[in-house]
Design a protein around this motif. Structure first.
Motif, PDB file in Angstrom:
ATOM      1  N   THR A 146       0.820  -1.218   0.000  1.00 60.32           N
ATOM      2  CA  THR A 146       0.000   0.000   0.000  1.00 60.32           C
ATOM      3  C   THR A 146       0.853   1.266   0.000  1.00 60.32           C
ATOM      4  OG1 THR A 146      -0.128   0.070   2.410  1.00 60.32           O
ATOM      5  CG2 THR A 146      -1.881  -1.140   1.247  1.00 60.32           C
ATOM      6  N   ASP A 147       2.167   1.107  -0.040  1.00 55.67           N
ATOM      7  CA  ASP A 147       3.108   2.223   0.018  1.00 55.67           C
ATOM      8  C   ASP A 147       2.813   3.106   1.238  1.00 55.67           C
ATOM      9  OD1 ASP A 147       5.316   3.684  -0.747  1.00 55.67           O
ATOM     10  OD2 ASP A 147       4.222   4.941  -2.164  1.00 55.67           O
ATOM     11  N   THR A 148       2.615   2.426   2.374  1.00 57.25           N
ATOM     12  CA  THR A 148       2.317   3.115   3.620  1.00 57.25           C
ATOM     13  C   THR A 148       3.431   2.873   4.626  1.00 57.25           C
ATOM     14  OG1 THR A 148      -0.066   2.878   3.265  1.00 57.25           O
ATOM     15  CG2 THR A 148       0.649   3.353   5.500  1.00 57.25           C
ATOM     16  N   GLY A 149       3.917   3.955   5.196  1.00 51.90           N
ATOM     17  CA  GLY A 149       4.915   3.871   6.248  1.00 51.90           C
ATOM     18  C   GLY A 149       4.277   4.153   7.587  1.00 51.90           C
ATOM     19  N   TYR A 150       4.712   3.435   8.599  1.00 49.21           N
ATOM     20  CA  TYR A 150       4.191   3.590   9.954  1.00 49.21           C
ATOM     21  C   TYR A 150       5.325   4.021  10.877  1.00 49.21           C
ATOM     22  CZ  TYR A 150       0.250   1.013   8.077  1.00 49.21           C
ATOM     23  OH  TYR A 150      -0.818   0.618   7.309  1.00 49.21           O
ATOM     24  N   VAL A 151       5.156   5.163  11.502  1.00 50.75           N
ATOM     25  CA  VAL A 151       6.126   5.626  12.488  1.00 50.75           C
ATOM     26  C   VAL A 151       5.744   4.978  13.815  1.00 50.75           C
ATOM     27  CG1 VAL A 151       7.088   7.605  13.703  1.00 50.75           C
ATOM     28  CG2 VAL A 151       6.528   7.785  11.259  1.00 50.75           C
ATOM     29  N   VAL A 152       6.615   4.099  14.293  1.00 51.68           N
ATOM     30  CA  VAL A 152       6.359   3.360  15.532  1.00 51.68           C
ATOM     31  C   VAL A 152       6.760   4.202  16.731  1.00 51.68           C
ATOM     32  CG1 VAL A 152       6.909   1.264  16.820  1.00 51.68           C
ATOM     33  CG2 VAL A 152       6.660   1.177  14.317  1.00 51.68           C
ATOM     34  N   THR A 153       7.939   4.821  16.666  1.00 50.44           N
ATOM     35  CA  THR A 153       8.396   5.724  17.722  1.00 50.44           C
ATOM     36  C   THR A 153       9.540   6.570  17.186  1.00 50.44           C
ATOM     37  OG1 THR A 153       8.907   5.857  20.096  1.00 50.44           O
ATOM     38  CG2 THR A 153      10.129   4.211  18.816  1.00 50.44           C
ATOM     39  N   ALA A 154       9.880   7.590  17.941  1.00 55.36           N
ATOM     40  CA  ALA A 154      11.006   8.469  17.606  1.00 55.36           C
ATOM     41  C   ALA A 154      11.659   8.887  18.919  1.00 55.36           C
ATOM     42  CB  ALA A 154      10.523   9.693  16.842  1.00 55.36           C
ATOM     43  N   TYR A 155      12.997   8.997  18.895  1.00 58.55           N
ATOM     44  CA  TYR A 155      13.696   9.383  20.121  1.00 58.55           C
ATOM     45  C   TYR A 155      15.064   9.957  19.794  1.00 58.55           C
ATOM     46  CZ  TYR A 155      15.988   4.827  19.441  1.00 58.55           C
ATOM     47  OH  TYR A 155      16.676   3.764  18.916  1.00 58.55           O
ATOM     48  N   ILE A 156      15.605  10.659  20.775  1.00 56.08           N
ATOM     49  CA  ILE A 156      16.971  11.161  20.704  1.00 56.08           C
ATOM     50  C   ILE A 156      17.856  10.056  21.278  1.00 56.08           C
ATOM     51  CG2 ILE A 156      18.563  12.991  21.406  1.00 56.08           C
ATOM     52  CD1 ILE A 156      16.082  13.967  19.792  1.00 56.08           C
ATOM     53  N   PRO A 157      18.776   9.505  20.490  1.00 47.79           N
ATOM     54  CA  PRO A 157      19.592   8.396  20.996  1.00 47.79           C
ATOM     55  C   PRO A 157      20.523   8.839  22.131  1.00 47.79           C
ATOM     56  CG  PRO A 157      20.358   9.093  18.824  1.00 47.79           C
ATOM     57  CD  PRO A 157      19.107   9.852  19.108  1.00 47.79           C
ATOM     58  N   ASP A 158      20.644   7.971  23.121  1.00 44.80           N
ATOM     59  CA  ASP A 158      21.496   8.213  24.284  1.00 44.80           C
ATOM     60  C   ASP A 158      22.946   7.914  23.890  1.00 44.80           C
ATOM     61  OD1 ASP A 158      22.974   7.988  26.668  1.00 44.80           O
ATOM     62  OD2 ASP A 158      21.318   7.045  27.749  1.00 44.80           O
ATOM     63  N   PRO A 159      23.845   8.882  24.008  1.00 43.40           N
ATOM     64  CA  PRO A 159      25.243   8.647  23.619  1.00 43.40           C
ATOM     65  C   PRO A 159      25.922   7.562  24.451  1.00 43.40           C
ATOM     66  CG  PRO A 159      24.984  10.821  24.622  1.00 43.40           C
ATOM     67  CD  PRO A 159      23.620  10.240  24.485  1.00 43.40           C
ATOM     68  N   ASN A 160      25.381   7.235  25.625  1.00 43.18           N
ATOM     69  CA  ASN A 160      25.941   6.155  26.429  1.00 43.18           C
ATOM     70  C   ASN A 160      25.572   4.780  25.882  1.00 43.18           C
ATOM     71  OD1 ASN A 160      27.168   7.844  28.433  1.00 43.18           O
ATOM     72  ND2 ASN A 160      25.113   8.225  29.244  1.00 43.18           N
ATOM     73  N   LEU A 161      24.569   4.725  25.022  1.00 42.17           N
ATOM     74  CA  LEU A 161      24.112   3.460  24.457  1.00 42.17           C
ATOM     75  C   LEU A 161      24.507   3.274  22.991  1.00 42.17           C
ATOM     76  CD1 LEU A 161      20.501   3.439  25.946  1.00 42.17           C
ATOM     77  CD2 LEU A 161      22.543   2.310  26.844  1.00 42.17           C
ATOM     78  N   TRP A 162      24.968   4.356  22.356  1.00 44.52           N
ATOM     79  CA  TRP A 162      25.277   4.321  20.923  1.00 44.52           C
ATOM     80  C   TRP A 162      26.694   4.809  20.673  1.00 44.52           C
ATOM     81  CZ3 TRP A 162      21.983   2.264  17.402  1.00 44.52           C
ATOM     82  CH2 TRP A 162      20.702   1.988  17.865  1.00 44.52           C
ATOM     83  N   ARG A 163      27.322   4.250  19.676  1.00 36.48           N
ATOM     84  CA  ARG A 163      28.653   4.691  19.253  1.00 36.48           C
ATOM     85  C   ARG A 163      28.624   4.945  17.753  1.00 36.48           C
ATOM     86  NH1 ARG A 163      31.295  -1.249  19.936  1.00 36.48           N
ATOM     87  NH2 ARG A 163      30.081  -2.104  18.246  1.00 36.48           N
ATOM     88  N   ASN A 164      29.788   5.270  17.206  1.00 35.26           N
ATOM     89  CA  ASN A 164      29.919   5.488  15.771  1.00 35.26           C
ATOM     90  C   ASN A 164      28.911   6.531  15.288  1.00 35.26           C
ATOM     91  OD1 ASN A 164      30.851   5.228  13.167  1.00 35.26           O
ATOM     92  ND2 ASN A 164      29.708   3.357  12.753  1.00 35.26           N
ATOM     93  N   ASN A 165      28.863   7.644  16.021  1.00 40.43           N
ATOM     94  CA  ASN A 165      27.984   8.743  15.661  1.00 40.43           C
ATOM     95  C   ASN A 165      26.512   8.312  15.616  1.00 40.43           C
ATOM     96  OD1 ASN A 165      27.729  11.461  15.307  1.00 40.43           O
ATOM     97  ND2 ASN A 165      28.219  11.445  13.139  1.00 40.43           N
ATOM     98  N   PHE A 166      26.116   7.518  16.628  1.00 36.78           N
ATOM     99  CA  PHE A 166      24.736   7.044  16.822  1.00 36.78           C
ATOM    100  C   PHE A 166      24.287   6.005  15.790  1.00 36.78           C
ATOM    101  CE2 PHE A 166      25.014  11.375  18.552  1.00 36.78           C
ATOM    102  CZ  PHE A 166      24.766  11.083  19.879  1.00 36.78           C
ATOM    103  N   ARG A 167      25.248   5.327  15.137  1.00 40.89           N
ATOM    104  CA  ARG A 167      24.904   4.349  14.107  1.00 40.89           C
ATOM    105  C   ARG A 167      24.969   2.900  14.580  1.00 40.89           C
ATOM    106  NH1 ARG A 167      26.736   8.782  11.581  1.00 40.89           N
ATOM    107  NH2 ARG A 167      25.694   9.339   9.630  1.00 40.89           N
ATOM    108  N   SER A 168      25.639   2.633  15.694  1.00 40.24           N
ATOM    109  CA  SER A 168      25.712   1.254  16.189  1.00 40.24           C
ATOM    110  C   SER A 168      25.633   1.254  17.713  1.00 40.24           C
ATOM    111  CB  SER A 168      26.993   0.567  15.705  1.00 40.24           C
ATOM    112  OG  SER A 168      28.139   1.269  16.101  1.00 40.24           O
ATOM    113  N   ARG A 169      25.049   0.179  18.219  1.00 41.36           N
ATOM    114  CA  ARG A 169      24.861   0.051  19.664  1.00 41.36           C
ATOM    115  C   ARG A 169      26.169  -0.321  20.341  1.00 41.36           C
ATOM    116  NH1 ARG A 169      19.097  -0.578  20.357  1.00 41.36           N
ATOM    117  NH2 ARG A 169      18.149  -1.077  18.353  1.00 41.36           N
ATOM    118  N   ARG A 170      26.333   0.167  21.546  1.00 43.35           N
ATOM    119  CA  ARG A 170      27.533  -0.181  22.342  1.00 43.35           C
ATOM    120  C   ARG A 170      27.434  -1.600  22.830  1.00 43.35           C
ATOM    121  NH1 ARG A 170      30.996   3.818  23.471  1.00 43.35           N
ATOM    122  NH2 ARG A 170      30.234   5.905  23.067  1.00 43.35           N
TER     123      ARG A 170
END
Length: 93
Positions: A69-93
């Motif tokens: 149906t060419d429909t996108g669903y936004v499930v959630t949105a958030y500001i990533p926590d730098p303590n949980l993400w590395r590589n400029n927020f592209r991969s999880r720690r």
């Protein structure tokens, strides 16, 4: 990722409000963001974790896409926590 129709879940709207993330910012992430995780086996539709920097602010959007149906669903949105993400927020720690 682009979708002809974009639907926001109730959860996404609530979380966007609490996190002060605007619809315009989410629209930008969906239109121009980088897919950093793919979950093709998710049901009912494949889902993706998108990242974009809007006005210098990193934003993650969990997005599900119904190709039929060419429909996108936004499930959630958030500001990533730098303590949980590395590589400029592209991969999880």
């Amino acid at each position: 990722m682009n979708a002809q129709n974009l639907v926001f879940s109730r959860h996404a709207i609530q979380q966007m409000f609490l996190r002060r993330i605007s619809k315009k910012e989410v629209d930008s992430v969906v239109a121009y963001g980088e897919v950093i995780e793919e979950n093709p086996e998710d049901t009912p539709f494949p889902s993706y974790l998108l990242l974009d920097f809007v006005d210098g602010k990193p934003i993650h959007v969990v997005f599900s896409y119904d190709e039929s149906t060419d429909t996108g669903y936004v499930v959630t949105a958030y500001i990533p926590d730098p303590n949980l993400w590395r590589n400029n927020f592209r991969s999880r720690r």
